[in-house]
Design an enzyme around this catalytic site. Sequence first.
Site, short mmCIF file in Angstrom:
data_model
loop_
_atom_site.label_atom_id
_atom_site.label_comp_id
_atom_site.label_asym_id
_atom_site.label_seq_id
_atom_site.Cartn_x
_atom_site.Cartn_y
_atom_site.Cartn_z
N CYS A 384 0.82 -1.20 0.00
CA CYS A 384 0.00 0.00 0.00
C CYS A 384 0.87 1.26 0.00
CB CYS A 384 -1.01 -0.05 1.15
SG CYS A 384 -2.47 0.93 0.78
N HIS A 510 -3.65 -5.07 0.36
CA HIS A 510 -3.07 -5.61 1.60
C HIS A 510 -3.13 -7.14 1.60
CE1 HIS A 510 -2.81 -1.82 3.96
NE2 HIS A 510 -3.74 -1.44 3.10
N GLU A 512 -1.63 -9.09 3.51
CA GLU A 512 -1.52 -9.61 4.88
C GLU A 512 -2.88 -9.95 5.49
OE1 GLU A 512 -1.06 -6.50 3.94
OE2 GLU A 512 -1.48 -5.03 5.51
N1 GLN Z 1 -2.05 6.63 2.76
C1 GLN Z 1 -2.12 5.88 1.55
C2 GLN Z 1 -3.46 6.03 0.85
O1 GLN Z 1 -4.41 6.43 1.44
C3 GLN Z 1 -1.80 4.41 1.81
C4 GLN Z 1 -2.77 3.73 2.69
C5 GLN Z 1 -2.26 2.45 3.28
O2 GLN Z 1 -1.06 2.19 3.30
N2 GLN Z 1 -3.16 1.62 3.77
O3 GLN Z 1 -3.56 5.74 -0.31
#
Ligand code: GLN
Length: 544
Positions: A384, A510, A512
């Site tokens: 992310c 994600h 995970e």
């Molecule tokens: N802050 C980033 C976004 O909103 C990444 C979010 C995250 O890592 N879950 O796109």
Amino acid sequence: MSQTKYIFVTGGVTSSLGKGIIAASLAKLLQARGYRTTIQKLDPYINVDPGTLNPYEHGECYVTDDGAETDLDLGHYERFLNVRTSQANNVTTGRIYQSVIEKERKGEFLGKTVQVVPHITNEIKERIQILGNSGDYDIVITEIGGTVGDIESLPYIEAVRQLLWELGENNGIVIHLTLVPFLSAAGELKTKPTQHSVKTLMESGIKADILVCRTEHEISEDIKRKLALFCNVRQEAVIQSIDASTIYDVPIMMQEEGLDTVALEKLALPNENEPNLDSWKQFLNRHKNPKNKVTIGLIGKYVELQDSYKSILESFIHAGAVNEVKVDVRSIHSEHISASDIDKKMMGLDGILVAPGFGERGIEGKIMAVRYARENDIPFLGICLGMQMAVIEFARTVLGLENANSTEMEANTEDPVINLMEEQKQITNMGGTMRLGAWDCQLQEGSLVHEVYGKTEISERHRHRFEFNNAYKSRLEEAGLKATGFNPKTGLVEVIEIPSHPWFIGVQYHPEYKSTVADPHPLFVGFVKAVLAQKQQQTNASLA
Ligand code: GLN
């Protein structure tokens, strides 16, 4: 089986006793005996969901397929049971009140005064029974967050009391998780805090059927008898839960203590068949007897609190077991990385993972860590925000776009290689408005990520507002950073990789959240495998 049975898990004496792990372990044992089991968590705080909470408050925010932002205990449930959870598995006081107040505004209470009892308690009871009434489960385990006696928990305890009465004998039971502390000065385990907490529960009209006693020392039969006598439970219903070296031992320990047998007996369900834990034990065996060790740096800014990256750490345990390797995860605070000490900070790392996150704090450290991994051929996984940082680093260093950034960090950046998604532009509310939950992703034939997954159609969970800016795609690709995974509907880039690097992958989603004991996530398995292979190659080279 017609009637769904309910098991309520309450906590006494202190918080952090591990109700989630006990609930997940019992669920595992029941599932391993063939019962369709699920777990639900009721959280007594007023936030509608934990999505707006800083990870320092309650640890990681877990995300389900249906896009619910939930308590991290749901992660344990999925990892133990390999059964997907949903919004229905996590209820907060905020959500209960929100729904009661919405009903009141619609006039659904027909002019009545809306009160905690019966309106809030009815709403709680309904939420508890949603899972049971779905027909999908034989047994629903409901974990009540907080500690008995807390003001916030009272409506939940009252709802459980009513529900037990409505369900009738043998259809609902209460497990009370409590602490039996050891006083070293006296050299004794003390039962009084448990007696008091059981008494507090009794004052609310609930009798505990089973006590699970967290302890640092063995609880003797004598102490069990004492606890049984003063807490009004049968002696075999006093279950010891001694500190374990890994949470994955807890189901086995609970089985040895007979927790599942006693629970089934109290629910009047057959308990002759022993649970089949063969594959669980195989996993444990591989986890505990690694043949190799690798060190992976986890670069994040919430590293002081282990729970902030819970699912990532657990995914490494699953992936480590598959590869028969101990994954030593070294947490590195991204704010503490500077150009002058990056070599020192990254020394000894066989792999680098740049973690998810929000906001500007600590991002330059993350970018430096990406660069280090890229330039030194160290296997890299960016998740992310970690993927976004990889794009920024590449744009800055390789394309020479020195000021490349994400508009999250710098709204008017010259080169917004990461920018706000179109559908996010009009959104002003913070809660529940990110791109959330499961989305399909199409992987490019022949890419590294295709090889890792072994297929091209995948679905992964998201939680973000910003995205790869397709306006920069061709320039980045020409310079060697390839986009290899896309949302088939919107064309959003979900995966990037660098083919000239031994193993460099960034994912906008994600992985995970989806790794379980029974089904370790291919990206983590592939990452650990690559890390191990590279480490062995280097060792061989240095020996030659
Ligand atoms: N802050 C980033 C976004 O909103 C990444 C979010 C995250 O890592 N879950 O796109």
